[in-house]
Scaffold this active site. Structure first.
Site, mmCIF file in Angstrom:
data_model
loop_
_atom_site.group_PDB
_atom_site.id
_atom_site.type_symbol
_atom_site.label_atom_id
_atom_site.label_comp_id
_atom_site.label_asym_id
_atom_site.label_seq_id
_atom_site.Cartn_x
_atom_site.Cartn_y
_atom_site.Cartn_z
ATOM 1 N N ASP A 1 41.533 33.320 37.067
ATOM 2 C CA ASP A 1 40.957 34.688 37.143
ATOM 3 C C ASP A 1 39.380 34.609 37.493
ATOM 4 O OD1 ASP A 1 42.285 37.062 36.714
ATOM 5 O OD2 ASP A 1 42.527 36.602 34.548
ATOM 6 N N LYS B 1 52.002 41.007 39.197
ATOM 7 C CA LYS B 1 51.587 39.499 39.545
ATOM 8 C C LYS B 1 52.899 38.313 39.441
ATOM 9 C CE LYS B 1 46.982 40.553 37.498
ATOM 10 N NZ LYS B 1 46.144 40.622 36.437
ATOM 11 N N GLN C 1 45.634 38.701 30.461
ATOM 12 C CA GLN C 1 45.466 39.911 30.794
ATOM 13 C C GLN C 1 44.625 40.782 30.097
ATOM 14 O OE1 GLN C 1 46.539 41.163 33.763
ATOM 15 N NE2 GLN C 1 45.592 43.168 33.638
HETATM 16 N N1 GUN Z 1 42.584 43.425 33.772
HETATM 17 C C1 GUN Z 1 42.034 44.279 34.598
HETATM 18 N N2 GUN Z 1 42.020 43.472 35.950
HETATM 19 C C2 GUN Z 1 42.254 42.135 35.496
HETATM 20 C C3 GUN Z 1 42.264 40.837 36.146
HETATM 21 O O1 GUN Z 1 41.767 40.786 37.225
HETATM 22 N N3 GUN Z 1 42.517 39.899 35.347
HETATM 23 C C4 GUN Z 1 42.894 40.130 34.055
HETATM 24 N N4 GUN Z 1 43.220 38.663 33.271
HETATM 25 N N5 GUN Z 1 43.022 41.151 33.284
HETATM 26 C C5 GUN Z 1 42.655 42.118 34.086
#
Ligand code: GUN
Length: 297
Positions: free
Chosen positions: A120, A53, A97
């Protein structure tokens, strides 16, 4: 005939090219989109997602603030960190995350993120707005899945869509999007989950099958209607001593046999994964653009 492979990297590239233009326009207005990425602990899969990311942000010209906290971080310290990012005008998106260490209440953390920076789309305000069909940040993986369907020329309206998995991150929001009264919705949607009786009876009816339950190779060829579009959201690490890193990534779909039956299918890796990141960038740019919009001030 073998299925069309829906290449998430190509679609993500085209989305990024478009975002580049929007980022230049923001730059002319004196705004640089900023994303704060918070990772608690050392889970290696999470660390790898977070790195992807951050790299994607840097490549496209989004400022990314990398906040790494130890696995012992208290909920209070994490809440303070989220609050600090809420107040910082150079930050337009906040991503914590998941999963978080078990001593931290995930819901409290998600609730603390300002809905205006919830790129998100996990905050109850965002999910509620999505359910109500209002403008909102759509969770990145579901948004990416719909983009993949549209780019591959899949007819969504009037189709039978079956979603395997009912998580707030993927299953529920993608079911909401596909059933929404909108040009990209209007499908008839069934959600299957761990308590569904005879899952295969449902999947065999599906024109669009979204597999998002985190069970490696769960969807087998006999569960798929000939010509169906199969979207594989699984990202499962399975041990593989022949690989240098000791594992390989497999989806929730038994890829080779299913691609002999399906009309189109996403690979793992290289299908949904790149789209999740592209949509995160997109939500962050949208959030930055809102700072220039009268109706969002
Ligand atoms: N963990 C697995 N997928 C995601 C996501 O799209 N965003 C976040 N913040 N954590 C995750």
């Amino acid at each position: 005939m073998a299925a069309q492979i829906i290449d998430g990297k190509t679609v993500a590239d085209s989305i990024r090219a478009n975002l580049g233009v929007r980022i230049e326009a923001l730059d002319s207005a004196g705004v640089r989109p900023g994303l704060a990425v918070i990772l608690v602990g050392e889970d290696s899969a999470s660390a790898s997602y977070v790195r992807s990311k951050e790299r994607a942000c840097e490549r496209i010209g989004i400022y990314s603030r990398d906040i790494r906290l130890s696995a012992e971080t208290s909920e209070e310290v994490l809440l303070d960190q989220v609050e600090a990012q809420n107040r910082d005008p150079s930050i337009h998106g906040i991503l914590v995350q998941l999963p978080l260490p078990s001593h931290i209440d995930t819901e409290s953390i998600i609730n603390a993120i300002s809905p205006s920076k919830d790129v998100d789309g996990f905050h109850p305000v965002s999910l509620g707005r999505l359910a109500a069909g209002l403008e909102t940040f759509v969770p990145c993986t579901p948004a990416g899945i719909v983009e993949l369907l549209v780019h591959s020329g899949t007819v969504i309206a009037g189709s039978e869509a079956v979603v395997l998995g009912r998580s707030n991150i993927v299953g529920r929001p993608v079911a909401t999007l596909l059933s929404q009264k909108s040009p990209r919705g209007n499908a008839t949607v069934t959600i299957c989950h761990s308590r569904t009786d005879d899952i295969a009876a449902h999947t065999r009816r599906a024109d669009i099958l979204v597999a998002a339950m985190g069970a490696p190779g769960f969807v087998t060829a006999d569960m798929v209607k000939p010509g169906a579009v199969v979207i594989d959201v699984g990202m499962n690490r399975v041990d593989d001593p022949t690989k240098e890193r000791g594992y390989r990534l497999v989806g929730d779909v038994d890829f080779e046999p299913v691609s002999a039956v399906a009309g189109a299918i996403t690979p793992v890796p290289g299908g949904v994964g790149p789209m999740t990141i592209a949509m995160l960038l997109s939500n962050t740019v949208t959030s930055a653009e809102r700072t220039l919009r009268e109706d969002f001030r």
